[in-house]
Design a protein around this motif. Structure first.
Motif, PDB file in Angstrom:
ATOM      1  N   SER A 169      -2.973  -5.262  48.538  1.00  0.00           N
ATOM      2  CA  SER A 169      -1.560  -4.762  48.371  1.00  0.00           C
ATOM      3  C   SER A 169      -1.017  -4.286  49.570  1.00  0.00           C
ATOM      4  N   ARG A 172      -0.939  -6.966  52.749  1.00  0.00           N
ATOM      5  CA  ARG A 172       0.167  -8.098  52.476  1.00  0.00           C
ATOM      6  C   ARG A 172       1.471  -7.756  53.249  1.00  0.00           C
ATOM      7  N   TRP A 188     -10.026 -12.789  53.483  1.00  0.00           N
ATOM      8  CA  TRP A 188      -8.669 -12.226  53.529  1.00  0.00           C
ATOM      9  C   TRP A 188      -7.802 -13.651  53.216  1.00  0.00           C
ATOM     10  N   HIS A 191      -5.495 -14.406  50.349  1.00  0.00           N
ATOM     11  CA  HIS A 191      -4.706 -13.234  49.939  1.00  0.00           C
ATOM     12  C   HIS A 191      -3.436 -13.545  51.160  1.00  0.00           C
ATOM     13  N   ARG A 192      -3.676 -14.063  52.175  1.00  0.00           N
ATOM     14  CA  ARG A 192      -2.805 -13.757  53.159  1.00  0.00           C
ATOM     15  C   ARG A 192      -1.322 -14.421  53.019  1.00  0.00           C
ATOM     16  N   PRO A 193      -0.163 -13.850  53.145  1.00  0.00           N
ATOM     17  CA  PRO A 193       1.195 -14.349  52.893  1.00  0.00           C
ATOM     18  C   PRO A 193       1.416 -15.609  54.028  1.00  0.00           C
ATOM     19  N   GLN A 196       2.411 -14.589  57.645  1.00  0.00           N
ATOM     20  CA  GLN A 196       1.754 -13.495  58.185  1.00  0.00           C
ATOM     21  C   GLN A 196       0.783 -14.189  59.391  1.00  0.00           C
TER      22      GLN A 196
END
Length: 409
Positions: A169, A172, A188, A191-193, A196
């Motif tokens: 959290s 991100r 990661w 989870h990576r936007p 990003q």
């Protein structure tokens, strides 16, 4: 017995941008970079070593780069930013009060967070209009400047070098992440936007500063025995995470098994349970252990040169700069067998499951063999020079700076 003696692969050392979406650098504009660390000068941790080493390496290898290093203490190579230091009594009192008021929600829930937030406020006044990039590992500082940049209140883009095990959290929220090992970046990725930017660039080490040397003269100067296998651990002297209690118990059993041929040196920062651990160590080992508390980093080099083996009993590290320092100094490493440790230590280590009783005890006697130590030490230093030296890492950092800023060095 240890599960493995060697790691079959080396760390990938090329900077790896992931969907960075940045423009090509313009040769008409030059980058101005700030590296900042609120603990530098008064705390001995990997984060502080990272900031100091990176700034020094960039200045040596890229003298045309406009670079400023900011810390809580002044020095010939850094600029001071006034803040509430985490170990000061006032800071602890402020944190205690704010913790009851939900201070964790706004970066004021612990002495460390109070230090970072007060440092960030002072740093903002220094760089919010003048710099293009802010490169940090302290997460609260990074969050402050990321939010300010997105709100249009701060010019520098933020690069968080992820070395402090932050939650998804938190990560991100950043536009740019620097992972220190490929395994961390791979984990990661899910989870990576999408917007990003992600890079894989390790920490670096000055291999001319940390180098092998004959141990006899150093031991004589430090009052250490010439006839013992000296095992060195450089870590905060505490139970949690660094597991110094495990180290003491395992070393005591191993040393008894080999007839007292070894000596243990533990050098690190003082923590709340340090005194208890020192008493435990002397009860278990007597004169076979020496504790060195809050040793300045400039003096740690002598300890590496005096030792025969380096051990790190923690089960998880985001990177572990002390591992680079030890291998660069010509020491074989004993550590936990995990992908993150193998990525850093490579072929320079003896790996074992240190989560189990007896894991370290079985590994240490193997390194009484001088030929095995020499072989591991040679491979370890070669690994460091190839993957983590300034020559290997600085070009990757400069490329990242140009990509993120859209400007030239």
């Amino acid at each position: 017995m240890p599960e493995s003696l060697e790691a079959p692969t080396l760390l990938r050392t090329t900077a790896r941008p992931v969907k960075a979406g940045q423009q090509n650098p313009s040769s008409l504009q030059r980058i101005r970079v700030a590296i900042a660390c609120s603990g530098l000068g008064h705390v001995q941790r990997g984060v502080e070593a990272w900031a100091e080493d990176l700034a020094a390496g960039l200045r040596r290898r890229a003298p045309s780069l406009q670079l400023d290093l900011f810390a809580a203490t002044s020095g010939p190579d850094r600029q001071r930013v006034q803040c509430l230091k985490r170990n000061d009594l006032l800071t602890r009192r402020v944190a205690s009060v704010l913790r009851q008021l939900g201070g964790w929600r706004y970066g004021m829930g612990s002495p460390y967070e109070v230090e970072q937030t007060s440092f960030a406020l002072g740093l903002w006044r220094r760089i919010h209009r003048s710099h293009d990039l802010l490169h940090v590992q302290d997460p609260v500082i990074a969050r402050f400047f990321e939010a300010a940049h997105r709100a249009g209140l701060s010019r520098p883009k933020v690069i968080l070098a992820h070395g402090t095990s932050e939650a998804p959290s938190t990560l991100r929220a950043f536009s740019t992440l620097q992972h220190l090992i490929p395994e961390a970046a791979d984990e990661w990725e899910a989870h990576r936007p999408s917007k990003q930017a992600s890079f894989v660039i390790p920490n670096l080490i000055d291999v001319t500063r940390f180098h092998p040397a004959a141990s006899c003269s150093v031991r004589a100067r430090l009052g250490l025995p010439q006839d013992k296998l000296i095992v060195l651990c450089c870590a905060a002297i505490r139970r949690r995470h660094k597991r110094i209690d495990y180290l003491l118990n395992e070393f005591a059993a191993a040393n008894t098994a080999v007839g007292g041929q070894m000596m243990l040196i533990i050098a690190g920062a003082q923590e709340e349970d340090t005194a208890d651990l020192i008493q435990m160590g002397h009860t278990l080992l007597g004169d076979a252990v020496r504790f060195m508390v809050n040793v300045p980093r400039a003096e740690v080099k002598d300890l590496y040169q005096a030792a025969d083996v380096f051990v790190l009993p923690s089960l998880q590290e985001m990177f572990g700069i002390v591992l680079l320092e030890a291998m660069s100094s010509g020491l074989p490493v004993v550590c936990h067998d995990s992908p993150s440790f193998r990525a850093v230590v490579g072929d320079g280590g003896v790996y074992s499951d240190l989560s189990k009783d007896g894991g370290l005890q079985a590994s240490l006697p193997m390194l009484l063999d001088a030929a095995r130590r020499r072989n591991l030490a040679m491979r370890g230093r070669d690994h460091v020079q190839a993957c983590f030296s300034e020559a290997a890492v600085v070009p990757q950092v400069l490329s990242m700076y140009e990509t993120v800023s859209g400007k030239a060095i």
